[in-house]
Scaffold this motif. Structure first.
Motif, PDB file in Angstrom:
ATOM      1  N   ASP A  68       0.814  -1.219   0.000  1.00  0.00           N
ATOM      2  CA  ASP A  68       0.000   0.000   0.000  1.00  0.00           C
ATOM      3  C   ASP A  68       0.846   1.265   0.000  1.00  0.00           C
ATOM      4  O   ASP A  68       0.496   2.266  -0.635  1.00  0.00           O
ATOM      5  N   GLU A  89       2.030   2.996  -3.491  1.00  0.00           N
ATOM      6  CA  GLU A  89       1.071   3.415  -4.511  1.00  0.00           C
ATOM      7  C   GLU A  89       1.518   4.694  -5.214  1.00  0.00           C
ATOM      8  O   GLU A  89       1.489   4.787  -6.447  1.00  0.00           O
ATOM      9  N   ASP A  90       1.951   5.695  -4.458  1.00  0.00           N
ATOM     10  CA  ASP A  90       2.412   6.955  -5.064  1.00  0.00           C
ATOM     11  C   ASP A  90       3.759   6.781  -5.753  1.00  0.00           C
ATOM     12  O   ASP A  90       4.008   7.386  -6.801  1.00  0.00           O
ATOM     13  N   ALA A  99       3.114   5.309  -9.221  1.00  0.00           N
ATOM     14  CA  ALA A  99       1.910   5.784  -9.905  1.00  0.00           C
ATOM     15  C   ALA A  99       2.132   6.030 -11.395  1.00  0.00           C
ATOM     16  O   ALA A  99       1.229   5.822 -12.217  1.00  0.00           O
ATOM     17  N   VAL A 135       0.039  -1.432  -8.328  1.00  0.00           N
ATOM     18  CA  VAL A 135      -0.133  -1.614  -6.884  1.00  0.00           C
ATOM     19  C   VAL A 135      -1.620  -1.798  -6.591  1.00  0.00           C
ATOM     20  O   VAL A 135      -2.432  -0.914  -6.876  1.00  0.00           O
ATOM     21  N   SER A 141      -4.136  -1.790  -3.890  1.00  0.00           N
ATOM     22  CA  SER A 141      -4.208  -1.325  -2.505  1.00  0.00           C
ATOM     23  C   SER A 141      -5.302  -2.047  -1.718  1.00  0.00           C
ATOM     24  O   SER A 141      -6.252  -2.582  -2.288  1.00  0.00           O
TER      25      SER A 141
END
Length: 233
Positions: free
Chosen positions: A173, A176-177, A180, A187, A189
């Motif tokens: 988690d 994720e950024d 991106a 990813v 989440s």
């Protein structure tokens, strides 16, 4: 043909989870996603599930537990509980690799087949940018064994144009950024560990007589536990 009921325990992450399967299919389960509840809730969840299904321990064929890698405290409680139940009931014990169970659960929850060029990375959080992870292909064949991996923007940079990696689990988690803008890294989440993910692997292990020695079985921590001193408030 007799049915094989297996009681399954998953405590490798924050999620405290119990499931009962029959011949590899989940019959019932309980997931509690709250911090620090393993010690107080695990045996209660077992009792609830046995009552709900109308089963007794005499009806069970085995007890399976997620053996790690994962949380030191969570694994210790889960494995201790599973071993205690096996001692009390004389049932065989099955230890399932946590990452293998995660990968099996992830694939089972997909509505479409996974692309052949996809590599699966189940991830358990190990603090900061480190995770416990392994690598599986789209058919759940293990490609790399469990390891502690520090992830940064350059991780997975050696992929071919037709390859993709899918990261999932409580360790994924936080990336994720970071990924991106990377079309080769997906990813997923909010994937949560669950004892129901053990159903397929535990049944296959049962059929293959892959049982643990209850007296000597220990969780697979992967890394040694390091005690820390709480910060002063």
């Amino acid at each position: 043909m007799p049915k094989h009921f297996i009681l399954q325990i998953e405590t490798a992450t924050q999620v405290c989870s119990v499931a009962i399967s029959v011949d590899g299919r989940t019959l019932a389960f309980r997931d509690v996603d709250e911090p620090n509840v393993h010690a107080s809730r695990l045996t209660l969840l077992v009792e609830e599930l046995m009552h709900e299904t109308g089963l007794s321990f005499a009806d069970l064929a085995a007890i399976a537990v997620s053996k790690g890698p994962g949380s030191y405290t969570g694994l210790r409680i889960g494995v201790s509980t599973a071993k205690g139940l096996c001692y009390a009931t004389a049932l065989p014990l099955i230890g399932i690799d946590t990452l293998t169970a995660m990968a099996a659960g992830f694939v089972a929850e997909q509505s479409h087949p996974i692309h052949a060029g996809t590599y699966l990375y189940p991830m358990v959080d190990a603090r900061r940018m480190e995770v416990y992870t392994g690598t599986y292909d789209h058919r759940l064949n293990p490609l790399k064994p469990a390891a502690a991996l520090i992830v940064d923007a350059h991780s997975f940079s050696d992929l071919d144009t037709n390859q993709q990696v899918t990261l999932f689990g409580n360790g994924a988690d936080k990336f994720e950024d970071l990924f991106a803008a990377n079309e080769h890294v997906v990813v997923i989440s909010h994937f949560k560990n669950s004892a129901r993910h053990l159903s397929g692997p535990a049944y296959r292990a049962f059929l293959d007589n892959q049982f643990e020695n209850v007296a000597y079985f220990e969780p697979y921590y992967l890394k040694d536990f390091v005690a820390t001193t709480p910060k002063q408030r």
